[in-house]
Motif scaffolding. Structure first.
Motif, PDB file in Angstrom:
ATOM      1  N   ASN B 129       0.819  -1.202   0.000  1.00 25.84           N
ATOM      2  CA  ASN B 129       0.000   0.000   0.000  1.00 25.84           C
ATOM      3  C   ASN B 129       0.855   1.255   0.000  1.00 25.84           C
ATOM      4  O   ASN B 129       0.507   2.255  -0.607  1.00 25.84           O
ATOM      5  N   ALA B 130       1.985   1.187   0.696  1.00 25.50           N
ATOM      6  CA  ALA B 130       2.814   2.379   0.850  1.00 25.50           C
ATOM      7  C   ALA B 130       3.716   2.618  -0.344  1.00 25.50           C
ATOM      8  O   ALA B 130       4.342   3.660  -0.443  1.00 25.50           O
ATOM      9  N   ASP B 131       3.788   1.667  -1.259  1.00 21.62           N
ATOM     10  CA  ASP B 131       4.645   1.844  -2.424  1.00 21.62           C
ATOM     11  C   ASP B 131       4.132   2.994  -3.281  1.00 21.62           C
ATOM     12  O   ASP B 131       2.933   3.229  -3.345  1.00 21.62           O
ATOM     13  N   PRO B 132       5.048   3.710  -3.945  1.00 19.53           N
ATOM     14  CA  PRO B 132       4.597   4.831  -4.772  1.00 19.53           C
ATOM     15  C   PRO B 132       3.715   4.368  -5.927  1.00 19.53           C
ATOM     16  O   PRO B 132       3.752   3.193  -6.317  1.00 19.53           O
ATOM     17  N   GLN B 133       2.952   5.311  -6.446  1.00 22.65           N
ATOM     18  CA  GLN B 133       1.959   4.980  -7.470  1.00 22.65           C
ATOM     19  C   GLN B 133       2.595   4.343  -8.705  1.00 22.65           C
ATOM     20  O   GLN B 133       2.006   3.460  -9.323  1.00 22.65           O
ATOM     21  N   TRP B 134       3.828   4.758  -9.082  1.00 23.72           N
ATOM     22  CA  TRP B 134       4.412   4.199 -10.310  1.00 23.72           C
ATOM     23  C   TRP B 134       4.634   2.699 -10.173  1.00 23.72           C
ATOM     24  O   TRP B 134       4.546   1.970 -11.156  1.00 23.72           O
ATOM     25  N   MET B 135       4.883   2.206  -8.951  1.00 25.14           N
ATOM     26  CA  MET B 135       5.060   0.769  -8.806  1.00 25.14           C
ATOM     27  C   MET B 135       3.739   0.036  -9.034  1.00 25.14           C
ATOM     28  O   MET B 135       3.710  -1.047  -9.610  1.00 25.14           O
ATOM     29  N   HIS B 136       2.652   0.659  -8.546  1.00 23.35           N
ATOM     30  CA  HIS B 136       1.334   0.073  -8.803  1.00 23.35           C
ATOM     31  C   HIS B 136       1.070   0.026 -10.306  1.00 23.35           C
ATOM     32  O   HIS B 136       0.480  -0.917 -10.815  1.00 23.35           O
ATOM     33  N   GLU B 137       1.516   1.087 -10.996  1.00 21.69           N
ATOM     34  CA  GLU B 137       1.252   1.144 -12.430  1.00 21.69           C
ATOM     35  C   GLU B 137       2.060   0.106 -13.198  1.00 21.69           C
ATOM     36  O   GLU B 137       1.554  -0.543 -14.112  1.00 21.69           O
ATOM     37  N   ILE B 138       3.331  -0.073 -12.802  1.00 17.91           N
ATOM     38  CA  ILE B 138       4.168  -1.082 -13.462  1.00 17.91           C
ATOM     39  C   ILE B 138       3.594  -2.470 -13.212  1.00 17.91           C
ATOM     40  O   ILE B 138       3.545  -3.314 -14.110  1.00 17.91           O
ATOM     41  N   TYR B 139       3.133  -2.691 -11.990  1.00 19.28           N
ATOM     42  CA  TYR B 139       2.550  -3.993 -11.655  1.00 19.28           C
ATOM     43  C   TYR B 139       1.318  -4.260 -12.517  1.00 19.28           C
ATOM     44  O   TYR B 139       1.162  -5.342 -13.077  1.00 19.28           O
ATOM     45  N   GLY B 140       0.463  -3.231 -12.635  1.00 15.74           N
ATOM     46  CA  GLY B 140      -0.722  -3.369 -13.488  1.00 15.74           C
ATOM     47  C   GLY B 140      -0.330  -3.645 -14.935  1.00 15.74           C
ATOM     48  O   GLY B 140      -0.958  -4.453 -15.624  1.00 15.74           O
ATOM     49  N   PHE B 141       0.732  -2.982 -15.370  1.00 17.27           N
ATOM     50  CA  PHE B 141       1.228  -3.142 -16.733  1.00 17.27           C
ATOM     51  C   PHE B 141       1.688  -4.590 -16.963  1.00 17.27           C
ATOM     52  O   PHE B 141       1.370  -5.194 -17.991  1.00 17.27           O
ATOM     53  N   LEU B 142       2.391  -5.162 -15.983  1.00 16.02           N
ATOM     54  CA  LEU B 142       2.858  -6.546 -16.118  1.00 16.02           C
ATOM     55  C   LEU B 142       1.677  -7.513 -16.149  1.00 16.02           C
ATOM     56  O   LEU B 142       1.649  -8.461 -16.928  1.00 16.02           O
ATOM     57  N   LEU B 143       0.678  -7.248 -15.280  1.00 16.54           N
ATOM     58  CA  LEU B 143      -0.522  -8.085 -15.291  1.00 16.54           C
ATOM     59  C   LEU B 143      -1.183  -8.028 -16.665  1.00 16.54           C
ATOM     60  O   LEU B 143      -1.648  -9.037 -17.193  1.00 16.54           O
ATOM     61  N   ALA B 144      -1.197  -6.817 -17.248  1.00 19.24           N
ATOM     62  CA  ALA B 144      -1.824  -6.636 -18.554  1.00 19.24           C
ATOM     63  C   ALA B 144      -1.090  -7.446 -19.613  1.00 19.24           C
ATOM     64  O   ALA B 144      -1.708  -8.119 -20.445  1.00 19.24           O
ATOM     65  N   ILE B 145       0.247  -7.410 -19.581  1.00 25.58           N
ATOM     66  CA  ILE B 145       1.025  -8.156 -20.567  1.00 25.58           C
ATOM     67  C   ILE B 145       0.745  -9.642 -20.434  1.00 25.58           C
ATOM     68  O   ILE B 145       0.529 -10.349 -21.426  1.00 25.58           O
ATOM     69  N   LEU B 146       0.697 -10.119 -19.190  1.00 30.17           N
ATOM     70  CA  LEU B 146       0.433 -11.539 -18.952  1.00 30.17           C
ATOM     71  C   LEU B 146      -0.950 -11.919 -19.500  1.00 30.17           C
ATOM     72  O   LEU B 146      -1.104 -12.913 -20.210  1.00 30.17           O
ATOM     73  N   ALA B 147      -1.949 -11.076 -19.199  1.00 34.74           N
ATOM     74  CA  ALA B 147      -3.310 -11.380 -19.650  1.00 34.74           C
ATOM     75  C   ALA B 147      -3.388 -11.365 -21.179  1.00 34.74           C
ATOM     76  O   ALA B 147      -3.963 -12.270 -21.794  1.00 34.74           O
ATOM     77  N   PHE B 148      -2.785 -10.346 -21.803  1.00 33.73           N
ATOM     78  CA  PHE B 148      -2.788 -10.269 -23.268  1.00 33.73           C
ATOM     79  C   PHE B 148      -2.068 -11.470 -23.868  1.00 33.73           C
ATOM     80  O   PHE B 148      -2.521 -12.058 -24.858  1.00 33.73           O
ATOM     81  N   ALA B 149      -0.933 -11.854 -23.266  1.00 34.68           N
ATOM     82  CA  ALA B 149      -0.153 -12.965 -23.802  1.00 34.68           C
ATOM     83  C   ALA B 149      -0.954 -14.261 -23.717  1.00 34.68           C
ATOM     84  O   ALA B 149      -0.916 -15.078 -24.641  1.00 34.68           O
ATOM     85  N   ILE B 150      -1.701 -14.439 -22.630  1.00 33.55           N
ATOM     86  CA  ILE B 150      -2.489 -15.663 -22.492  1.00 33.55           C
ATOM     87  C   ILE B 150      -3.592 -15.699 -23.547  1.00 33.55           C
ATOM     88  O   ILE B 150      -3.780 -16.693 -24.240  1.00 33.55           O
ATOM     89  N   VAL B 151      -4.316 -14.577 -23.700  1.00 34.11           N
ATOM     90  CA  VAL B 151      -5.433 -14.555 -24.651  1.00 34.11           C
ATOM     91  C   VAL B 151      -4.932 -14.709 -26.087  1.00 34.11           C
ATOM     92  O   VAL B 151      -5.367 -15.596 -26.832  1.00 34.11           O
ATOM     93  N   TYR B 152      -4.000 -13.828 -26.481  1.00 32.49           N
ATOM     94  CA  TYR B 152      -3.565 -13.862 -27.869  1.00 32.49           C
ATOM     95  C   TYR B 152      -2.713 -15.088 -28.152  1.00 32.49           C
ATOM     96  O   TYR B 152      -2.662 -15.569 -29.282  1.00 32.49           O
TER      97      TYR B 152
END
Lengths: 244, 293
Positions: B129-152
């Motif tokens: 929770n205390a991590d800066p917002q950019w870390m949350h964004e990078i994490y979301g970005f990695l989740l997105a890549i994983l999800a896209f890679a699985i679907v496509y």
């Protein structure tokens, strides 16, 4: 002196650790960012609006550090219960249905009327026409129960567009959101009806997070008591706004 | 921000536009083009890897592996993307947090599922929770890549599987007759010839992927379509730069971007096609004494 500060800091950390929000001094505030003047993203890309100012003040009073995050309205409750952020502060009215899934603090904004807005000059059948509303809002629920045809949109802005381009006869939304738009439309839009739906607006919090809820309740209570909340409401919603 | 932009209400004409187009919000819009391109550049090889793995698994001689490959292709292709993107990243995220919770907070006595709530100890949160917002964004970005890679990847797997099957049997038999081992046949004859059959299907997937990034907003990632909609929507006087609905102009801008991206993609794909067709026994390759030599 240094050791005294250290002692105080350690004591604070200890008390916080025991207060249940174990060293989670940072609270993530979830909002939509598309509902001026409640919350919007300003020109420098930051969350701004009544709820930003209110939330920052509440966090200060509850001695919490707050981080702002935006999330689309549709999935704002699922992401709260899943723990992606800790509060919803997004102009969300307190309703029984939502209260079954999440908890609300006491209201920080009194009940305020919803308005029907349509293109001026025409006559609108509010009971049987096509009415636009944002998905999963109390207004959408009201329209679908009223017998009129409901068209839903993901963002508030699209509901206005629907009226402008004739897709819907009128839009039903919070008056505080619609009034600035009507005022600035150069007579293109007009208020054609008013409805009192729902209670006040509160902050949404996970049901398992009773500690955070009581801290926020206390902070809101203190802002009501010293009149700062009313001043803030008047600043953002004008002198005629309902206050506590 | 330029100094002359301190008071937007006093500006007009070009000066107003110059200031308007350089607000922090517009900078975020321009940056999001980079986000989208970066996502595509990382996702495409990742999806290809998933596709290749899925195709090999579904053609495997080992039955459980084959079932797994076929189930992956069938299931992921069958689920609507918007449901997939609402559910899978949340599930992956909760899975990670659950594991961390088990390891890092063994003394935690409260249940993780409390009614609707998913509650793990503070130390197990990902990111904290205390991590800066950019870390949350990078994490979301990695989740997105994983999800896209699985679907496509599932779609790519089916294309690649079909391409493997399309290679003429005579080619494989000839390679075997030369005394190549199974591994040599696969790497030297089967796979190099497979690409030319897979490329049209894969290029379709790529073109669809380039336009699928608005799904990212479900994960809280702000892509170009999100910003175009947000910036173009009508602005009242609550904003420093009030304007009517300008979405048409913003979306026209996106149109130019996407047409450019399509043109570049086509050029690259044409080169790839020429490369893979070279010396092949196909019409495009004109290799083995076919017509059009």
């Amino acid at each position: 002196m240094k050791s005294l500060i250290k002692g105080v800091v350690a004591g604070l950390a200890f008390s916080v650790a025991f207060s249940g929000i174990a060293n989670a001094q940072t609270i993530r505030m979830g909002t939509e960012g598309a509902y001026p003047p409640y919350n919007f993203i300003n020109d420098s890309g930051e969350v701004d609006g009544f709820e930003r100012e209110l939330g920052d003040e509440l966090c200060k009073r509850a001695s919490l550090t707050c981080e702002w995050v935006t999330n689309e309205w549709d999935s704002i409750i699922p992401n709260l219960v899943s723990g992606n952020y800790d509060t919803i502060i997004a102009g969300m009215s307190i309703t029984e249905e939502r209260d079954k899934v999440i908890d609300f603090t006491q209201d920080y904004f009194p009940p305020s009327p919803s308005l029907f807005v349509a293109l001026s000059g025409g006559s609108v059948d509010l009971a049987g026409g096509v009415i636009a509303a944002q998905t999963a809002t109390i207004q959408a629920g009201f329209v679908s129960a009223s017998g009129a045809t409901l068209v839903e949109f993901a963002t508030p802005d699209e509901t206005i567009q629907a009226v402008r381009n004739g897709e819907a006869d009128a839009v039903l939304a919070d008056g505080d959101y619609l009034m600035p738009i009507v005022d600035e439309s150069n007579g293109e839009l007009a208020v054609v009806g008013q409805e009192s739906i729902g209670g006040g607006i509160g902050m949404g919090i996970r049901e398992s997070d009773a500690e955070l809820k009581s801290r926020m309740d206390k902070a809101i209570g203190s802002m009501k008591a010293d009149g700062t909340l009313n001043t803030m409401i008047k600043k953002w919603f004008g002198d005629d706004a309902n206050v506590f | 921000m330029l100094e002359s932009c301190a008071d937007p209400s006093s500006l007009s004409g070009l000066a107003w536009f110059a200031c308007y187009l350089t607000t922090g919000k517009h900078m975020a819009f321009y940056l999001s083009f980079g986000t989208v391109l970066l996502l595509l550049v990382i996702t495409a090889p990742a999806a290809l890897l998933f596709g290749f793995g899925g195709a090999l698994a579904s053609r495997s001689g080992i039955a459980p592996l084959r079932w797994f490959g076929r189930a992956y292709i069938a299931m992921v292709r069958g689920v609507p993307e918007i449901i997939f993107f609402l559910f899978v990243p949340l599930a992956i995220d909760q899975g990670f947090e659950y594991l961390r919770h088990k390891v890092m907070c063994p003394d935690w006595s409260e249940p993780i599922r409390q009614g609707n709530d998913f509650v793990v100890c503070t130390a197990a949160k990902l990111p904290l929770n205390a991590d800066p917002q950019w870390m949350h964004e990078i994490y979301g970005f990695l989740l997105a890549i994983l999800a896209f890679a699985i679907v496509y990847g599932a779609f790519a797997a089916n294309t690649i599987r079909g391409a493997f099957d399309a290679v003429p049997r005579a080619q494989i038999e000839t390679a075997q007759a030369f005394g190549m081992t199974g591994r040599q046949v696969f790497w030297r004859v089967h796979m190099p010839q497979m690409w030319v059959y897979a490329l049209p299907g894969l290029s379709n997937l790529w073109m669809i992927l380039t336009k699928a990034t608005p799904l990212l907003f479900l994960l809280g990632i702000e892509d170009i379509v999100f910003w175009a909609r947000e910036l173009g929507s009508m602005k009242t006087r609550a904003f420093a730069y009030p304007h009517p609905n300008w979405q048409l102009w913003y979306f026209l801008g996106l149109l130019v971007f996407y047409l450019g991206l399509t043109r570049v993609s086509e050029m690259v794909l044409a080169r790839l096609n020429a490369h893979f067709s070279h010396g092949q026994a196909t019409l495009a390759g004109r290799g083995q004494g076919g017509i059009g030599r």
